[in-house]
Structures are given as structure tokens and as C-alpha cells.
Design an enzyme around this catalytic site. Sequence first.
Site, PDB file in Angstrom:
ATOM      1  N   ASP A 150      25.940  25.919  20.543  1.00 14.33           N
ATOM      2  CA  ASP A 150      26.405  24.708  20.256  1.00 14.33           C
ATOM      3  C   ASP A 150      27.961  23.513  20.597  1.00 14.33           C
ATOM      4  O   ASP A 150      28.094  23.240  19.499  1.00 14.33           O
ATOM      5  CB  ASP A 150      26.496  24.336  18.935  1.00 14.33           C
ATOM      6  CG  ASP A 150      25.028  24.841  18.067  1.00 14.33           C
ATOM      7  OD1 ASP A 150      23.612  24.711  19.077  1.00 14.33           O
ATOM      8  OD2 ASP A 150      24.378  25.681  17.213  1.00 14.33           O
ATOM      9  N   GLU A 151      28.577  24.199  21.659  1.00 11.64           N
ATOM     10  CA  GLU A 151      29.803  23.331  22.390  1.00 11.64           C
ATOM     11  C   GLU A 151      29.953  22.485  23.504  1.00 11.64           C
ATOM     12  O   GLU A 151      30.663  22.912  23.997  1.00 11.64           O
ATOM     13  CB  GLU A 151      31.346  25.082  21.752  1.00 11.64           C
ATOM     14  CG  GLU A 151      30.958  24.613  20.262  1.00 11.64           C
ATOM     15  CD  GLU A 151      32.380  25.555  20.045  1.00 11.64           C
ATOM     16  OE1 GLU A 151      33.630  26.460  21.465  1.00 11.64           O
ATOM     17  OE2 GLU A 151      32.471  25.941  18.766  1.00 11.64           O
TER      18      GLU A 151
END
Length: 290
Positions: free
Chosen positions: A234-235
Site C-alpha cells: 500500500d505504498e
Amino acid sequence: MSPRPQPGREFVLTLSCPDQAGLVHAVTTFLVSHSGNILESQQFNDRLQDRFFMRVHFDVSDPDVSPEDLRTGFGPVGQAYGISWRLQDASTPTRTLIMVSKFGHCLNDLLFRRSTGALNIEIPAIVSNHRDFEPLAQTYGVPFHHIPVTTETKAEAEARLLSLVDELDIDLVVLARYMQILSDDLCKQLDGRAINIHHSFLPSFKGARPYVQAHQRGVKLVGATAHYVTSDLDEGPIIEQDVVRVDHSRAPDELVTIGRDVEAHVLSRAVEWHSESRVLTNGSCTVVFR
């Protein structure tokens, strides 16, 4: 809705390179020499990284000029300026494989937008670790592939997914609320061509029932983030985000409904911009020519 690009007559050139004098002149000179007429042009100079980005949508008046001619003609320009570039037919739909688990709002939104022509994509397959949305896929006439995932079968499942990506000549993989973590190796193989969507509460409210956690903390903003998939969970480079303001009167289930709407809208915009070659990666972030 903008007019559909003319097949074989309209093209999009995207490029990035170290910033230097003469770049725009070199591109426009190339276009003029190949009977090109600019329909839309956008550029960005990242002064912090000293890097130049450009997107040009153009048409060609000479019917004898082919995509191969254009790519061959731009080759020396790219080499002379150290340009990383891509040139493609603007009308060609992006072949998109959608992955989903047990929340179907993003999947349904993408299927509907594709059916109305709002997204210039083809969807040759839907992949899921559950069968919940097989009937929805059948409604739209899209082949559905059930690939269960367990700790023991994860490697096999990812191998089947990559086999589909290769067999179907997939350009883009969309994780439309696909609730499985991809392996580092799979993330690397899909680098730059896989988009994920998640709610905006990360990393504050992880795990199950994030909206309940958010409600208990009295959040005032509900939002979503669409980003490219990387091995950093999620980055990845962010493509699009949006938020909706809420207050104490909203119950947890209302926050869920609001969140799902935002997720669907944000993901559809990210897919749209990617399919139109409006997103260029710039290290750990993106340049988005909206």
C-alpha cells in the site's frame, strides 16, 4: 465525453528525460516532419530532480505514415536526448484484467463504465479467490476465473495469474478490492502495470472493520487512494486520491457506503488516466497529466 480517437490516425507520445534545452523543439520538429498536428500537449519540469516529462496527443494527415514509421522516426530523437519514451495508437483499448474478492463495488463500477464507453479498456478476464461475482461477470459476458488462494497454494495461484496475463496479452492488472497480498516476485513482474485501491484510513486503522475503528476515533474525512502496486504494501506511487467530509452523525455503516463510493470513483479515474497514458512514474511518485 471526448470524441473517440481515430484508429491509425491519432497517437500519444509520452516521454521523460533529464531536463535540457531544445526538448520541445525536437519533439515538435519530429511531428511536423511526419505530418503530425498536435491536439493536446502537456509538460512538466521537476526542478528538484531536474527531469522533464511530456505527453503529446497528435494526429497525422498523411495516410501513408504508420505507427512503425513514427517509432522509427522518433528513435534518433530519443537517443540524442536520452529520452525514455512510448508511442502508441490513441484508440487502442488497454487490455485490463480485474481481480476482486468479496467486495464488488469497484468491479461493478469498472464493468459499467466499460460497457458505456466511458473507459477505453477491454476486460478479457476477471480473477477472484471467491465465486461471489461470477454471476456479475456472466452478465457482462466477461470470462471469470476462480483461483482460490491459501498459504499452501499461493505460489501456484500466482503462477496461474501470470499465465493468464501472458496468454491474454494483458496490459494492466487492477486490484478492485482484491484482499490478498501479492508476493514480492509478482509485484516486480507487474511493475508499472498493476493498480490497487484502498481506503484512506491506512496505516492508522489496519485489519478488520477499519470503518468501525475510524468511527470510534471520530474521523472527519473518508477517502481512498489508488496507486501502483509495489512490494511495499500500500505504498506504491500514488495516482489518485479523494476524500469526503463526514461528521459525528454518521454511523459506521454509513461510513462504509461513503467509502465504497469514493473508492469506486478514485479507482475508475486512475484506470482511465493510465489507459490514456496520462500517468508517468517519477521515482516513488507520479506525474499525472489530467
